[in-house]
Design a protein around this motif. Sequence first.
Motif, PDB file in Angstrom:
ATOM      1  N   UNK A 200     -21.232  19.920 -29.649  1.00 60.59           N
ATOM      2  CA  UNK A 200     -22.123  21.056 -29.863  1.00 60.59           C
ATOM      3  C   UNK A 200     -22.455  21.201 -31.343  1.00 60.59           C
ATOM      4  N   UNK A 201     -23.139  22.315 -31.700  1.00 59.89           N
ATOM      5  CA  UNK A 201     -23.547  22.508 -33.104  1.00 59.89           C
ATOM      6  C   UNK A 201     -22.359  22.636 -34.047  1.00 59.89           C
ATOM      7  N   UNK A 202     -21.217  23.077 -33.523  1.00 58.69           N
ATOM      8  CA  UNK A 202     -20.012  23.201 -34.361  1.00 58.69           C
ATOM      9  C   UNK A 202     -19.203  21.906 -34.382  1.00 58.69           C
TER      10      UNK A 202
END
Length: 734
Positions: free
Chosen positions: A473-475
């Motif tokens: 994911x974005x993290x």
Amino acid sequence: MAFTNDELLTLLDMTSLVHIILDKSGKIHKINRRCKQLFSIPEERIIGTTLTEFMLDEDISTFNHLITSLTQNHPQANETFRFAIMVSKKILSIKFDFSYFDDKVYAFGIDVTEEHAEHDLLSRISKLTRTGAWHYNPDNEFIFFSEECYLLHDLEPGIDITLEQAINYYHPDSRQRVRDSIERLLKTKEIFDYTERLITKKGVEKWVRVIGVPVINKNKVIFVNGSFEDVTERYHTIEKLKQNEETKHLALKGIRSGLFDHLIETNVVFYSKDFRKMLGLPINIDFVPEKEFRKMIHPDDAEEALHRHLSNLEKKGHHYLNHFRLKHLDGGYRHYEVYGYRKKNQKGNTIRMIGNLIDIHQKKINEQLIIENQSRLQAMVNNGFAYTVLLDTKGIILMSDKDSLKIIKRDFNVDPMATPSFFIDVMPLNFKNTFAHEFNEALKGIVVKKEIERITYKGSVQWLESKYTPIFNNQKKINSILVSFHDITERKSAELSIKEAHIKEQELSTLKSNILSNFSHEIRTPLNGIITIANLLLSNEEKPEEREKLLNYLEESKERLLKTINNLSHYSEIDTLKKNLNYVEIDMNYSVETSYREYRHMARSKNLSYLLELDESCPTANIDESIFSSALNNIIHNAIKYTETGEIIVKIKSEKEKIYIYITDTGIGIDKKNIRKIFDPFIQESIGLSRKYEGTGIGLSLSKRYIEILGGKIKIESKVNKGTKFTIILHKNN
């Protein structure tokens, strides 16, 4: 080497899997030790009884349908069934794999009680919904409370509690109604759902909604599962709405926008100021006729919205829910949801409704975008690899291509897009061995590849290259795993064909060399002897004793050459031999003794101890005595041939349905690397010019083929310089 019957029965009895053999009616014919342990019932009460006798009522129809569906064309099935048996205070659950063969159903199962226990499921649900879970056993009056139930009662989690103690926490006015609800459920087997006052241990008064669901076996309630929900705040809010109109007006002022008050009898609606601004209604008019409002609903939504509205007014309870598109101030249409509370008169008719209209237009746009993106992604998945499955970090299927879905629905009777399913539960059995390792490696961020061989439902072999790819994911945290399978059957088949061709070429080359080497020696040697002796005889050798020796040598050379040619002839005529066998009942003691006597002089000539041990039970077998004797003679001859000192023992012994003939020697033995080749034609452990013993290497190959034609087997055990033991195994006459 395959398991014997005794070994297989022992293995089935010692395994941790449940094993049951049934007929097509579901009647139990045999069980293993694990089944007896779990059922805790004497074996004589289980054998001859149908499996449904021990099942919960609601599982019986599923079992009957499953066992009826098993046929020769569809011999496999799997399902989990629950039994009216308690294991660690939980209902026993077993996940079975069923196989139908030869009019019998073989069931292999594993105890999944922990995963399928009802109270565990309710506990997980309660944590998600903040609702307490409980269950009650009417036989022993045991009550289980989840942690949320203890907290709701202000009790220390884990303490034991009886039914009477639980009832005493209710308000005195409520206790009898609670007892009546439980007794009614046990008699009528119907779900109860009540809202009553509760006084906690700390003296706090709460309103709770309690639901009880019966678990039935043999038309008797054996368990009650249920939930507790603290509805204190909601209860008081509803009571105030019902009793105090002022509360309604305060609520109208407190909500920012979208509030309405619909007077059903006059069909006029009061709209809050912000609501009117939002929809472009006149600011100076508080009440608007309902028909004016309906003109603002999108034409495509008007009919269904009206149908839902009328259904809401007639249904039980007080809540109201609707949705539609409304014309907005800017001239366009926006999506709205309507939530309301209905006030009823004494006849139960709705006379007033207050509620809120919520703008969900952006939510609808986002949902539509998600659907479109999913559609695009699904198209990519369906047209990419052979099979593709997207899993969450727990291994539950999030998305799959259409072919994988079709296989899962066909083989496991489940739709993973409709019912959350763990991938490991719906994958072919040979995928499961390495799945956990590869999945865990992917969870570490590692891309994993592996080649897998599988058998399709049509029976053909398919090779797949599996790839486990972590999705971030974005993290930069892994939130899913993409598992793809690429069909590499053609490539693998080509590789295997090339490899097999190479091995075959090497085998043929070796075989050719062995044949040339053996025949060059085995044919040339006796021919040279015949020619030389013939020349000496023709030279008119006058000494009679010398002439007799030459004639003996000539006879030996002739016999050796004839034996080599006969072996070749027998080996080439095996297929014809199979069609002309003469099966008769033979006394195996007599047949073995006959072969033993034939080689007694050969053993004595080498000063070997030559022993025979017969079976006192005089076993018999239906065989062709001619080819059996040929096979045994070759092995005895070899044993004497390759033994210089020590002993040869020929022994016959029968056990149950088998006859065992042992030929044991103390000869040169066979190296471990050559023991597999010993039955190959034209092969000796020493070959070529360096060979130590005479012979074509056909004898043992013929023996093996002959014994196999008779339905038997040959086994060999050997140690270099220690000796060799041949074992012939034949079927015994009963």
